[in-house]
Design a protein around this motif. Structure first.
Motif, PDB file in Angstrom:
ATOM      1  N   LYS A 557     -75.774  59.691  33.802  1.00 22.41           N
ATOM      2  CA  LYS A 557     -74.727  60.664  33.458  1.00 22.41           C
ATOM      3  C   LYS A 557     -73.330  60.213  33.872  1.00 22.41           C
ATOM      4  N   ILE A 558     -73.218  59.049  34.489  1.00 25.34           N
ATOM      5  CA  ILE A 558     -71.907  58.589  34.955  1.00 25.34           C
ATOM      6  C   ILE A 558     -71.629  57.201  34.400  1.00 25.34           C
ATOM      7  N   SER A 559     -70.379  56.781  34.526  1.00 26.17           N
ATOM      8  CA  SER A 559     -69.979  55.477  33.994  1.00 26.17           C
ATOM      9  C   SER A 559     -70.499  54.349  34.883  1.00 26.17           C
ATOM     10  N   PRO A 560     -70.639  53.159  34.295  1.00 34.56           N
ATOM     11  CA  PRO A 560     -71.065  52.003  35.107  1.00 34.56           C
ATOM     12  C   PRO A 560     -70.102  51.714  36.254  1.00 34.56           C
ATOM     13  N   GLN A 561     -68.796  51.976  36.033  1.00 29.83           N
ATOM     14  CA  GLN A 561     -67.825  51.721  37.096  1.00 29.83           C
ATOM     15  C   GLN A 561     -68.051  52.642  38.287  1.00 29.83           C
ATOM     16  N   LEU A 562     -68.361  53.900  38.036  1.00 33.57           N
ATOM     17  CA  LEU A 562     -68.642  54.826  39.132  1.00 33.57           C
ATOM     18  C   LEU A 562     -69.953  54.465  39.822  1.00 33.57           C
ATOM     19  N   SER A 563     -70.952  54.118  39.000  1.00 32.46           N
ATOM     20  CA  SER A 563     -72.223  53.670  39.589  1.00 32.46           C
ATOM     21  C   SER A 563     -72.004  52.457  40.485  1.00 32.46           C
ATOM     22  N   ARG A 564     -71.152  51.527  39.965  1.00 31.64           N
ATOM     23  CA  ARG A 564     -70.828  50.338  40.767  1.00 31.64           C
ATOM     24  C   ARG A 564     -70.238  50.735  42.108  1.00 31.64           C
ATOM     25  N   THR A 565     -69.307  51.659  42.091  1.00 34.45           N
ATOM     26  CA  THR A 565     -68.640  52.080  43.331  1.00 34.45           C
ATOM     27  C   THR A 565     -69.640  52.680  44.306  1.00 34.45           C
ATOM     28  N   GLY A 596     -74.024  40.333  50.664  1.00 35.08           N
ATOM     29  CA  GLY A 596     -73.048  39.266  50.500  1.00 35.08           C
ATOM     30  C   GLY A 596     -72.019  39.596  49.453  1.00 35.08           C
ATOM     31  N   THR A 597     -71.874  38.662  48.501  1.00 35.14           N
ATOM     32  CA  THR A 597     -70.950  38.879  47.369  1.00 35.14           C
ATOM     33  C   THR A 597     -71.730  38.820  46.056  1.00 35.14           C
ATOM     34  N   THR A 598     -72.978  39.298  46.107  1.00 35.79           N
ATOM     35  CA  THR A 598     -73.833  39.231  44.919  1.00 35.79           C
ATOM     36  C   THR A 598     -73.329  40.162  43.821  1.00 35.79           C
ATOM     37  N   LEU A 599     -73.790  39.862  42.623  1.00 35.45           N
ATOM     38  CA  LEU A 599     -73.386  40.618  41.430  1.00 35.45           C
ATOM     39  C   LEU A 599     -74.385  41.744  41.161  1.00 35.45           C
ATOM     40  N   ILE A 600     -73.854  42.937  40.855  1.00 37.86           N
ATOM     41  CA  ILE A 600     -74.709  44.061  40.451  1.00 37.86           C
ATOM     42  C   ILE A 600     -74.927  43.913  38.942  1.00 37.86           C
ATOM     43  N   LYS A 601     -75.921  43.131  38.586  1.00 39.62           N
ATOM     44  CA  LYS A 601     -76.100  42.705  37.197  1.00 39.62           C
ATOM     45  C   LYS A 601     -76.338  43.880  36.247  1.00 39.62           C
ATOM     46  N   TYR A 602     -77.147  44.821  36.666  1.00 37.68           N
ATOM     47  CA  TYR A 602     -77.529  45.912  35.756  1.00 37.68           C
ATOM     48  C   TYR A 602     -76.298  46.671  35.269  1.00 37.68           C
ATOM     49  N   PHE A 603     -75.469  47.071  36.196  1.00 37.84           N
ATOM     50  CA  PHE A 603     -74.292  47.857  35.816  1.00 37.84           C
ATOM     51  C   PHE A 603     -73.196  46.973  35.226  1.00 37.84           C
ATOM     52  N   TYR A 604     -73.199  45.705  35.556  1.00 36.35           N
ATOM     53  CA  TYR A 604     -72.237  44.776  34.947  1.00 36.35           C
ATOM     54  C   TYR A 604     -72.545  44.607  33.459  1.00 36.35           C
ATOM     55  N   VAL A 605     -73.821  44.400  33.170  1.00 36.73           N
ATOM     56  CA  VAL A 605     -74.228  44.263  31.763  1.00 36.73           C
ATOM     57  C   VAL A 605     -73.995  45.573  31.013  1.00 36.73           C
ATOM     58  N   ALA A 607     -71.795  47.863  31.665  1.00 36.68           N
ATOM     59  CA  ALA A 607     -70.355  48.042  31.471  1.00 36.68           C
ATOM     60  C   ALA A 607     -69.854  47.174  30.332  1.00 36.68           C
ATOM     61  N   GLN A 608     -70.386  45.963  30.237  1.00 42.74           N
ATOM     62  CA  GLN A 608     -69.979  45.078  29.149  1.00 42.74           C
ATOM     63  C   GLN A 608     -70.385  45.649  27.788  1.00 42.74           C
ATOM     64  N   GLU A 609     -71.579  46.251  27.748  1.00 44.65           N
ATOM     65  CA  GLU A 609     -72.063  46.826  26.490  1.00 44.65           C
ATOM     66  C   GLU A 609     -71.208  48.006  26.045  1.00 44.65           C
ATOM     67  N   GLN A 610     -70.647  48.742  26.996  1.00 48.43           N
ATOM     68  CA  GLN A 610     -69.864  49.939  26.670  1.00 48.43           C
ATOM     69  C   GLN A 610     -68.378  49.642  26.480  1.00 48.43           C
ATOM     70  N   SER A 611     -67.973  48.428  26.784  1.00 46.49           N
ATOM     71  CA  SER A 611     -66.546  48.094  26.723  1.00 46.49           C
ATOM     72  C   SER A 611     -66.287  47.119  25.580  1.00 46.49           C
ATOM     73  N   ASP A 612     -65.105  47.287  24.990  1.00 49.41           N
ATOM     74  CA  ASP A 612     -64.707  46.384  23.917  1.00 49.41           C
ATOM     75  C   ASP A 612     -64.033  45.131  24.465  1.00 49.41           C
ATOM     76  N   LYS A 613     -63.551  45.223  25.711  1.00 46.63           N
ATOM     77  CA  LYS A 613     -62.834  44.113  26.327  1.00 46.63           C
ATOM     78  C   LYS A 613     -63.740  43.405  27.345  1.00 46.63           C
ATOM     79  N   PRO A 614     -63.491  42.119  27.550  1.00 45.37           N
ATOM     80  CA  PRO A 614     -64.265  41.400  28.575  1.00 45.37           C
ATOM     81  C   PRO A 614     -64.001  41.983  29.971  1.00 45.37           C
TER      82      PRO A 614
END
Length: 716
Positions: A557-565, A596-605, A607-614
């Motif tokens: 129910k929330i955006s990937p950016q909020l989930s990321r936060t 560490g500085t690992t990537l949150i792949k699930y929400f990154y992908v 977010a990419q799917e929902q965004s028109d910009k890189p």
């Protein structure tokens, strides 16, 4: 400017690493030297000649009393009897000399044609000739009357006289004849002359001959006497004033000889002697060298330990030495066995808990040597109190070895009881060694103080450990074990508010501990840190999949950016919570670094799917820091792998193995271990350990039929 800053940093680093270490060693050395300096300070007693001594005065050293030794040797020489030699052939020699005498008389008589009618001049000439011919004989002191009587005697009477003289001399000298008995033997030989065959004139002549030729054959031997006296002097042992020997007894009158002995052992010396002070300096330097060597060896094997552990080690070591010094004054109470009250095992217990067993054992040995010196000084009898030194060593040895690897804070009854048992057995054996009659009271006091020392050591350890843990922010094994208690408020909080996270943390703890033990890291720290690493999830537990028991996912129910936060914040929320609970820094660091500085792949992908910009990948990465320690690296791997395996459908060993390798390679290629001193070989061992542990959890199971009908067995 940059070079100047780098230079300052290097100077600061040098000061912190080297100068700080040497400063601590110097301080510890000065403390030990100051505590033991009483062993070399003069202890001149207050005594005066011809006054009554107010206390016993004992010798502090072993020394030879040369004056008493010389007097004893002179006494031995004086009491050694003179040596006498018995010449059993001397009688035959004297018989031969008498024969020569009579042959000479007969020869001269014949040459000069001497007879009873010869005139005096002719006889005098003959006597002179006899004297000249017998001048070499020491026994030729015969009177002229004797020679005249023998010259004028008939040949027959002369022959009889020779036979009687020879027989008399031989018989008289057949036994030992000393100078004291010589006159008696000579008179006896004269008295035995036969009167029937001799006239008075010949008798008198023979009496003179016997007195001249009968001599002592048992005489003083100067060389043998000298050798005997020298041997007697050599056999006299040196008179030694032994260390601890009472020179002056309380209540005695001080004599000149006592004053001389006190000067001899150095108790009345007024001049300053620097040699003992140099000796103590070397002795202290030897102790400090072993102290430094053991810590340096420990630090090489455990580089994660900072210099603060040297401070702790120095404080415990110096404090234990000071405690021994303080307890040494208990001896002044004259209570039997009170010296055994020293709770030295406390130092070994604390060093064992904070450092390791080897350092605790070595430190116990060094402190027992220091203790034997300190108690030797207080006794004013010896430099070392060997009995107490042995007792302190075994007591500290018990303190170093009594704790088990995973034992929590020492239990007063259990730990103190074990140390007390060792103390009592050591004291009992030492009392038996002395081979003295047992006194129930004195023996009971000694054993009682030894037992009390064990319990005091445990009590002091329990009381002082929290001070060190708090004051130096130490994460000791005891503290870790206490934090692993399921009843800890934070663990209860995780269990109640985020049960899925709690069980996930338990699994991560099992994986991490075993992997750390494989590579020689702190497995207990990894386990406890794993318990708390996800405590930040309790702030928003439903946003993490393991806690979504009802199947509802709020992230839908929330955006990937909020989930990321929300997801990114949980390590730092956890670190804040841990700080509020005053948790150790090591555990806070692992909680903060475990992603560490690992990537949150699930929400990154997503977010990419929902965004028109890189979208920049860095926006969906944890801000770090990367893991800094081996334990943090292992917890990170165990956390990622366990979460991935938990999400896997129908896991089997092959799937688990592939997943472990995939996550391992991903973290390695992502540079997550670049700031950690863990080697590739150790990472491979961690990977293998985690894989083996997971294989044991997700091994293949037998699939049982759903409708299994049990056959009834006819038992009739």
């Amino acid at each position: 400017m940059t070079l100047q800053i780098q230079f300052r940093q290097k100077i600061k680093q040098f000061a912190l690493t080297y100068l700080a270490d040497w400063s601590i060693l110097l301080i510890v050395g000065l403390i030990l030297y100051g505590l033991m300096i009483g062993s070399v300070l003069p202890k001149n007693p207050n005594v005066k000649l011809h006054e009554i001594a107010t206390t016993d005065i004992q010798s502090p050293i072993d020394t030879v009393d040369t004056q008493a030794t010389h007097a004893k040797r002179q006494e031995a020489i004086g009491s050694t009897p003179s040596a006498y030699a018995y010449n059993k052939n001397l009688g035959l020699m004297q018989v031969e000399k008498v024969g020569d005498l009579f042959d000479t008389i007969a020869s001269v008589k014949k040459e000069q044609k001497i007879s009873a009618d010869s005139d005096q001049d002719q006889i005098n000439t003959a006597i002179k000739m006899i004297s000249d011919r017998l001048s070499d004989s020491a026994d030729s002191h015969l009177s002229d009357n004797t020679l005249t009587a023998l010259l004028t005697a008939s040949d027959h009477d002369l022959q009889i006289a020779e036979d009687i003289a020879s027989t008399g001399i031989y018989e008289a000298m057949n036994d030992k004849v000393g100078w004291n008995d010589l006159e008696r033997v000579q008179d006896k030989a004269s008295a035995s002359l036969p009167s029937s065959v001799l006239n008075d004139k010949i008798r008198r002549a023979l009496n003179d001959v016997l007195h001249s030729y009968i001599t002592a054959n048992y005489s003083f031997d100067a060389n043998a006497t000298k050798q005997n006296k020298q041997e007697a002097a050599r056999n006299v042992d040196n008179v030694v004033i032994h260390q601890g020997e009472v020179i002056v007894k309380k209540g005695e009158l001080v004599t000149n000889d006592m004053i001389r002995q006190l000067k001899l052992v150095g108790l009345l010396d007024d001049h300053f002697n620097v040699i003992p002070f140099v000796g103590l300096l070397l002795f202290t330097g030897f102790i400090i060298f072993i102290f430094w060597f053991e810590y340096y060896r420990f630090k090489e094997k455990h580089p994660q330990y900072s210099v603060k552990f040297l401070y702790i080690y120095a404080i415990i070591f110096s404090g234990a030495a000071a405690l021994i010094k303080l307890c040494s004054y208990l001896k002044l109470t004259n209570v039997t066995g009170i010296s055994f009250l020293v709770p030295l095992a406390m130092a070994s217990l604390m060093i064992r808990i904070l450092l390791n067993e080897r350092i605790a054992i070595v430190s116990g040995f060094l402190l027992s040597v220091v203790g034997s010196v300190l108690f030797g000084i207080s006794a004013k009898a010896a430099l070392f109190d060997s009995t107490l030194g042995i007792y302190l060593f075994f007591s500290s040895l018990a303190g170093a070895m009594v704790l088990r690897k995973r034992q929590a804070r020492p239990k007063i009854i259990q730990t103190g009881g074990l140390i007390a048992l060792v103390n009592v057995l050591v004291v009992l054996s030492l009392l038996m060694f002395q081979n003295t009659p047992f006194s129930p009271l004195n023996t009971g006091l000694s054993l009682g103080f030894a037992a009390l020392s064990g319990f005091l050591s445990a009590i002091l350890t329990n009381g002082l450990m929290p001070l060190f843990e708090t004051g130096f922010s130490i994460l000791s094994p005891i503290r870790l074990i206490e934090l692993s208690n399921p009843n800890h408020p934070l663990l209860r909080k995780i269990l109640i508010e985020a049960p899925g996270t709690y069980h996930h943390s338990l699994m991560v703890a099992n994986l991490a501990e075993r992997a750390c033990e494989v590579i020689g890291a702190n497995g207990l720290l990894a386990r406890v840190a794993a318990y708390y690493h996800d405590v930040g999830k309790t702030k928003r537990p439903k946003f993490f999949v393991e806690n979504q028991m009802d199947g509802v996912n709020p992230h839908d129910k929330i955006s990937p950016q909020l989930s990321r936060t929300i997801i990114i914040s949980h390590p730092y929320d956890g670190a804040d919570i841990l700080r509020q609970y005053r948790m150790p820094k090591e555990i806070i660091d692992i909680a903060e670094q475990h992603h560490g500085t690992t990537l949150i792949k699930y929400f990154y992908v997503k977010a990419q799917e929902q965004s028109d910009k890189p979208i920049d990948e860095s926006e969906f990465r944890y801000p770090g820091p990367k893991v800094q320690t081996k334990e943090a690296a292992v917890v990170e791997l165990a956390d990622s792998i366990e979460a991935a395996v938990r999400a896997m459908k129908k896991p089997n060993p092959v799937k688990v193995n592939n997943l472990v390798k995939s996550i391992f390679n991903d973290r390695l290629s992502d540079g997550q271990f670049d700031e950690c001193k863990i080697t590739l070989k150790e990472l491979k061992s961690v990977e293998k350990s985690i894989d083996e542990t997971l294989r044991g959890v997700y091994h293949s199971r037998i699939e049982y039929p759903k409708d299994l009908k049990m056959k009834k067995v006819n038992t009739k």
